[in-house]
Design a protein around this motif. Structure first.
Motif, PDB file in Angstrom:
ATOM      1  N   GLU A   1      -3.423  -5.383   6.177  1.00  0.00           N
ATOM      2  CA  GLU A   1      -2.488  -5.075   5.570  1.00  0.00           C
ATOM      3  C   GLU A   1      -0.924  -6.103   6.375  1.00  0.00           C
TER       4      GLU A   1
ATOM      5  N   SER B   1       0.702  -1.175  -0.330  1.00  0.00           N
ATOM      6  CA  SER B   1       0.153  -0.154  -0.210  1.00  0.00           C
ATOM      7  C   SER B   1       0.442   1.187   0.016  1.00  0.00           C
TER       8      SER B   1
ATOM      9  N   GLY C   1      -8.597  -1.400   1.939  1.00  0.00           N
ATOM     10  CA  GLY C   1      -9.612  -1.165   1.765  1.00  0.00           C
ATOM     11  C   GLY C   1     -10.221  -1.435   0.455  1.00  0.00           C
TER      12      GLY C   1
ATOM     13  N   GLU D   1      -5.129   2.610  -0.790  1.00  0.00           N
ATOM     14  CA  GLU D   1      -5.607   1.607   0.211  1.00  0.00           C
ATOM     15  C   GLU D   1      -5.899   0.781  -0.306  1.00  0.00           C
TER      16      GLU D   1
END
Length: 75
Positions: A45, A24, A33, A30
């Motif tokens: 993550e 990311s 998301g 992102e």
């Protein structure tokens, strides 16, 4: 990974989807998301906090079981 989410999302019966993403910061996106927007129920993550991942997996499995029991009682 995202292609897998999209394919599995189309299936009527599938396990809850948990995405684990990396990059990311490097990509300036992102990614967790995005995985949720595509159909993952949860996303983490890298590096993954194993306790958080296991807790979320347990929560999703319990929710799926409860939904199945409610559907069985209603039918």
């Amino acid at each position: 990974g995202y292609q897998v989410i999209l394919r599995l999302k189309e299936q009527a019966s599938r396990p809850p989807l948990i995405a684990v993403t990396g990059g990311s910061l490097r990509l300036r996106m992102e990614l967790p998301g995005m995985a949720r927007l595509l159909g993952a129920e949860a996303a983490f993550e890298k590096p993954v906090d194993l306790k958080a991942l296991l807790a979320e997996a347990g929560r999703l499995i319990a929710a799926r079981k409860a939904a199945g029991q409610e559907a069985g009682a209603a039918g």
